[in-house]
Design a protein around this motif. Structure first.
Motif, PDB file in Angstrom:
ATOM      1  N   ASP A 177      -7.629  21.884  28.943  1.00 17.41           N
ATOM      2  CA  ASP A 177      -7.789  21.951  27.498  1.00 17.41           C
ATOM      3  C   ASP A 177      -6.665  21.168  26.831  1.00 17.41           C
ATOM      4  OD1 ASP A 177      -6.518  25.390  27.376  1.00 17.41           O
ATOM      5  OD2 ASP A 177      -5.572  23.507  27.947  1.00 17.41           O
ATOM      6  N   GLU A 178      -6.730  21.064  25.504  1.00 20.15           N
ATOM      7  CA  GLU A 178      -5.756  20.251  24.781  1.00 20.15           C
ATOM      8  C   GLU A 178      -4.348  20.787  24.953  1.00 20.15           C
ATOM      9  OE1 GLU A 178      -6.664  19.517  20.704  1.00 20.15           O
ATOM     10  OE2 GLU A 178      -4.668  18.740  20.240  1.00 20.15           O
ATOM     11  N   LYS A 179      -4.187  22.104  24.904  1.00 18.50           N
ATOM     12  CA  LYS A 179      -2.862  22.692  25.064  1.00 18.50           C
ATOM     13  C   LYS A 179      -2.274  22.340  26.424  1.00 18.50           C
ATOM     14  CE  LYS A 179      -0.354  27.074  24.922  1.00 18.50           C
ATOM     15  NZ  LYS A 179      -0.455  28.556  24.736  1.00 18.50           N
ATOM     16  N   ARG A 234      -3.066  19.740  28.276  1.00 18.44           N
ATOM     17  CA  ARG A 234      -2.766  18.303  28.335  1.00 18.44           C
ATOM     18  C   ARG A 234      -1.466  17.975  27.610  1.00 18.44           C
ATOM     19  NH1 ARG A 234      -8.552  18.163  27.861  1.00 18.44           N
ATOM     20  NH2 ARG A 234      -8.442  18.082  25.588  1.00 18.44           N
ATOM     21  N   VAL A 235      -1.249  18.624  26.451  1.00 20.58           N
ATOM     22  CA  VAL A 235      -0.003  18.396  25.708  1.00 20.58           C
ATOM     23  C   VAL A 235       1.204  18.882  26.518  1.00 20.58           C
ATOM     24  CG1 VAL A 235       1.322  19.137  23.686  1.00 20.58           C
ATOM     25  CG2 VAL A 235      -1.066  18.422  23.424  1.00 20.58           C
ATOM     26  N   MET A 278      -5.942  11.446  25.256  1.00 20.52           N
ATOM     27  CA  MET A 278      -6.314  12.830  24.942  1.00 20.52           C
ATOM     28  C   MET A 278      -5.185  13.620  24.289  1.00 20.52           C
ATOM     29  SD  MET A 278      -8.458  13.741  28.409  1.00 20.52           S
ATOM     30  CE  MET A 278      -7.248  13.047  29.547  1.00 20.52           C
ATOM     31  N   VAL A 279      -4.029  12.991  24.087  1.00 18.07           N
ATOM     32  CA  VAL A 279      -2.888  13.653  23.448  1.00 18.07           C
ATOM     33  C   VAL A 279      -2.732  13.108  22.031  1.00 18.07           C
ATOM     34  CG1 VAL A 279      -0.382  13.977  23.526  1.00 18.07           C
ATOM     35  CG2 VAL A 279      -1.707  14.018  25.641  1.00 18.07           C
ATOM     36  N   PRO A 280      -2.652  13.972  21.012  1.00 17.46           N
ATOM     37  CA  PRO A 280      -2.548  13.503  19.619  1.00 17.46           C
ATOM     38  C   PRO A 280      -1.357  12.565  19.410  1.00 17.46           C
ATOM     39  CG  PRO A 280      -2.978  15.865  19.688  1.00 17.46           C
ATOM     40  CD  PRO A 280      -2.703  15.439  21.093  1.00 17.46           C
TER      41      PRO A 280
END
Length: 479
Positions: free
Chosen positions: A12-14, A16-17, A52-54
């Motif tokens: 998930d995004e968390k 990946r960050v 995929m990372v902001p």
């Protein structure tokens, strides 16, 4: 650590960050020490995660590591990101001359234009930039195009190998400025963010970018809670533990002491200046299995950070560093500082006991101490206290003597506590004579009592509530 991060597949995004931040931080600190295959894997993982990372997260990462990132492939990787991110990294990264020269051929005109604006580059780097021609008029267009990664996945391995080859080629021709072979001390400076940016007397790669304001994870390079707690309170750092990785010259455990420094005009906190040394024999851990001692050492590690934070804040109040303070509060702060120092000494005693427990319990392990030599070492500190009291302390005249089956750190602690306690209650004209004899195969150490406790019973001497002076009910003599 790096292997653990690479094995995880963020779903998930968390996740990946988190993986992005971990990888960039590890590469910034230890990319120089990694093998080329491992470093390439980490960079490939970043290239996979980047879309995929902001962007704001990537920019925050660049700000976080830029001033301490000496790993050229990571600098090149960030240089291939969005314009604002590339600008942050290329303007601040403290690369060596060799790394700049290896990186420039793989850089874009936009990246070279940013680098050209720096004022801290070696003349050879400037000549290399000039060789590519001036692109100042094209900066806006080039940077706009730089949003497309310059260093793609297929180029990362090539760049890592290019830098390794360049260093190998130059190694025989250049005179290294770093220390060769094992070293026992070095100087350093850290900025207001706690990151070390200057080193003298040790390899820079193992230290530049290390954060003294944060407790390092277990078995990872960095400092303990002693240093981190003092940093948060802007207090003095005294004999904090530091673990380093690298070659034999610097790897292993160190003891760090440093003082904060402030701008003379504005009073703004600027960082720390200090030195590091190899620990003394009695300060290092003995090899032992898991047991009660390990639990005690873990507890001690957890206690140091809050204790130093409390002591540091009390020192600030006592010194009125943030403005005038009522005298009652200053007195309370002084008392807290004193109590914290006493607690710190107790912690150190527990630590020494935990490290020595197995050696004391197993005298047949071949560990022993020279009793007379240890006495003389301890007495160097105790003699000054005796002079202040007007008393004298006499030791056996022999330079060496019988050995006892006790580890030297424990022996020094025991003798130090005994002699300090006796001298502390001594007065003018007290003559304390230390004797060492052998009775039925056992070593016997004896000291005549000071006048203040000459007639005390054994029960009183060991009673935690007894004090010869009567003004400190909790101050026992020997217990």
């Amino acid at each position: 650590m790096i292997a653990t991060v690479l094995r995880q597949v963020p779903g998930d995004e968390k996740g990946r960050v988190t993986a992005w931040r971990q990888l960039t931080d590890i590469l910034a600190q230890r990319g120089e020490q990694m093998s080329a295959p491992v470093a390439s894997r980490a960079l490939h993982a970043l290239a996979y995660l980047r879309p995929m990372v902001p962007e704001q997260v990537r920019k925050a990462s660049a700000f976080s590591i830029a001033r301490r990132c000496q790993y050229a492939p990571l600098v090149a990787f960030f240089a291939g990101d969005a314009p604002a991110i590339a600008n942050v990294m290329l303007r601040q990264a403290p690369l060596s001359t060799a790394d700049w020269l290896a990186y420039l051929p793989a850089s874009s005109p936009a990246a070279r234009a940013i680098v050209r604006e720096r004022s801290d580059l070696d003349e050879s780097v400037r000549r290399a930039l000039d060789a590519f021609g001036a692109n100042r008029m094209q900066i806006a267009g080039d940077i706009a195009a730089a949003h497309e990664p310059v260093v793609r996945v297929s180029q990362i391995t090539e760049l890592v190998q290019r830098i390794d080859d360049y260093r190998s080629q130059k190694k025989a021709d250049s005179q290294p400025v770093e220390a060769r072979g094992p070293i026992d001390s070095f100087l350093f400076e850290a900025g207001g963010d706690g990151v070390i940016f200057w080193v003298n007397g040790a390899p820079r790669g193992a230290l530049i970018g290390l954060d003294i304001g944060r407790v390092a994870p277990a078995n990872e390079p960095g400092v303990d809670g002693n240093a981190a707690g003092a940093f948060r309170q802007r207090g003095d750092i005294s004999n904090a533990r530091l673990l380093l990785e690298g070659g034999e010259a610097v790897a292993g455990e160190w003891r760090v002491s440093a003082v904060p420094w402030f701008d003379r005009v504005t009073g703004q906190f600027r960082g720390y200046r200090g030195h590091a040394r190899r620990p003394h024999r009695h300060e290092t851990a003995l090899e032992s299995g898991e047991g009660a001692g390990d639990s005690i050492r873990q507890l001690i590690h957890e206690l140091r950070s809050p204790l130093n934070a409390i002591s540091g804040f009390a020192q600030i109040v006592e010194a009125q560093m943030f403005g005038p303070v009522n005298q009652n509060y200053r007195s309370m702060a002084a008392s807290i500082v004193n109590d914290a120092a006493n607690l710190q000494q107790i912690i150190e005693d527990l630590d020494a006991a935990a490290r020595s427990e197995q050696v004391i319990a197993a005298p047949d392990a071949g560990i022993s101490s020279d009793l007379i030599m240890t006495l003389n070492l301890v007495a160097r500190d105790v003699h000054a206290l005796a002079r202040d009291r007007g008393a004298t302390l006499r030791l056996p005249e022999a330079a060496a003597g019988p050995r006892v089956a006790v580890a030297e750190p424990a022996c020094r602690r025991i003798l130090g506590r005994l002699l300090t306690a006796l001298v502390d209650v001594a007065s003018i004209h007290d003559n304390l004579v230390v004797e060492v004899t052998t009775v039925e195969g056992l070593r016997k150490l004896s000291v005549n009592r000071p006048a203040a406790i000459a007639d005390c019973s054994e029960a009183n001497l060991l009673d935690p509530g007894f004090s010869p002076s009567g003004d400190a009910p909790a101050a026992s003599v020997l217990s």
